[in-house]
Enzyme design. Structure first.
Site, short mmCIF file in Angstrom:
data_model
loop_
_atom_site.label_atom_id
_atom_site.label_comp_id
_atom_site.label_asym_id
_atom_site.label_seq_id
_atom_site.Cartn_x
_atom_site.Cartn_y
_atom_site.Cartn_z
N SER A 153 -8.02 7.59 19.89
CA SER A 153 -8.99 8.13 20.85
C SER A 153 -9.56 6.99 21.67
O SER A 153 -9.63 5.84 21.20
CB SER A 153 -10.13 8.84 20.11
OG SER A 153 -11.20 9.17 20.99
N TYR A 166 -16.39 8.84 13.25
CA TYR A 166 -15.22 9.14 14.08
C TYR A 166 -14.68 7.87 14.72
O TYR A 166 -13.47 7.60 14.68
CB TYR A 166 -15.60 10.15 15.15
CG TYR A 166 -14.45 10.66 15.98
CD1 TYR A 166 -13.71 11.76 15.57
CD2 TYR A 166 -14.10 10.04 17.18
CE1 TYR A 166 -12.66 12.24 16.33
CE2 TYR A 166 -13.04 10.51 17.94
CZ TYR A 166 -12.33 11.61 17.52
OH TYR A 166 -11.28 12.07 18.27
#
Length: 266
Positions: A153, A166
């Site tokens: 990401s 995350y």
């Protein structure tokens, strides 16, 4: 006099005859990657916790010879081993692995309120899952000079508040990528894709599928002029899985419409 190589024809079916495993492949970015592989002539083995979504893919694709589904929990070693064995039994080979499965919500709680269980769940699914799938697919991948693509990401590079778990898991996945590329080469190449804002609403199972609600401002803040789609990630994945990227390994590729290079002033 040495002549230069002749002009080579572009391969319109770069995945022909190849088998790619896609974790979290029944919805969202994973489904986009799986469809890109099918469109490029390959076969896919989907792995996903959501059996309804997996069966919906098979029903909608109508590609029984080139697509299969197996329920998969990437953080459970036994589940991963059974899924890899099922793929080999069905297709006889593995040419590519896409580690896409993960907890998608970056926001949980402030660090002082974040539970250890929640922290561990992000690491287990987003990072340990890639480790387990790579570990058990690597022998088969090595037989065919295969490729691994890890879906990280842009949050491995930039953050919003309260997204430590995350971000850490995705940053770890980028580091895992270059470490494994060195260890597994030259038999297996390993690269990562770092998606930005990808609209996945229309890529869910039928019971939750809907058109994305995006404003003009949502699109305009991207230098490319629009929010991304799963096809954008699928196109990059096919490139990294195919021979076209035969000299590319250990790298991470940002696919975000230019958002991470745009200076933001409020």
């Amino acid at each position: 006099m040495i002549r230069p190589p002749a002009i080579a024809a572009f391969d319109a079916q770069p995945m022909h005859g190849r088998v790619v495993l896609v974790t979290g492949g029944a919805q969202g970015i994973g489904r986009g990657i799986a469809q890109a592989v099918l469109g490029a002539g390959g076969s896919v083995m989907l792995g996903d916790l959501d059996a309804e979504a997996g069966q919906a893919c098979l029903a909608e694709w109508r590609e029984p010879a080139r697509a299969a589904f197996g329920r998969l929990h990437v953080a459970h070693e036994g589940s991963v081993k059974r899924w890899i064995a099922s793929a080999l039994k069905r297709f006889g080979r593995i040419d590519g692995l896409v580690n896409n499965a993960g907890i998608v919500s970056p926001h949980v709680a402030s660090l002082t309120e974040l539970s250890l269980a929640s922290w561990n769940s992000y690491l287990a699914t987003n990072l340990t899952g890639a480790f387990l799938c790579s570990k058990y697919a690597l022998p088969a991948l090595s037989e065919h000079r295969g490729a691994i693509v890890n879906i990280a990401s842009t949050r491995a590079l930039q953050s919003e508040p309260d997204s430590e778990a995350y971000a850490a898991s995705k940053g770890g996945l980028v580091a895992f990528t270059h470490a494994l590329a060195v260890s597994a080469g030259p038999q297996v190449r390993v690269n990562a894709i770092l998606p930005g804002w990808i609209a996945t609403d229309a890529w869910q199972k039928p019971s939750t599928r809907k058109a994305p609600k995006l404003s003009r401002q949502d699109h305009a803040q991207h230098p490319a002029g629009r929010v991304g789609t799963p096809e954008d990630i699928g196109a990059m994945a096919v490139y990294l899985l195919s021979d076209a990227s035969g000299f590319v390994t250990g790298q991470h590729f940002v696919v975000d419409g230019g958002m991470t290079v745009k200076m933001q002033y409020v």
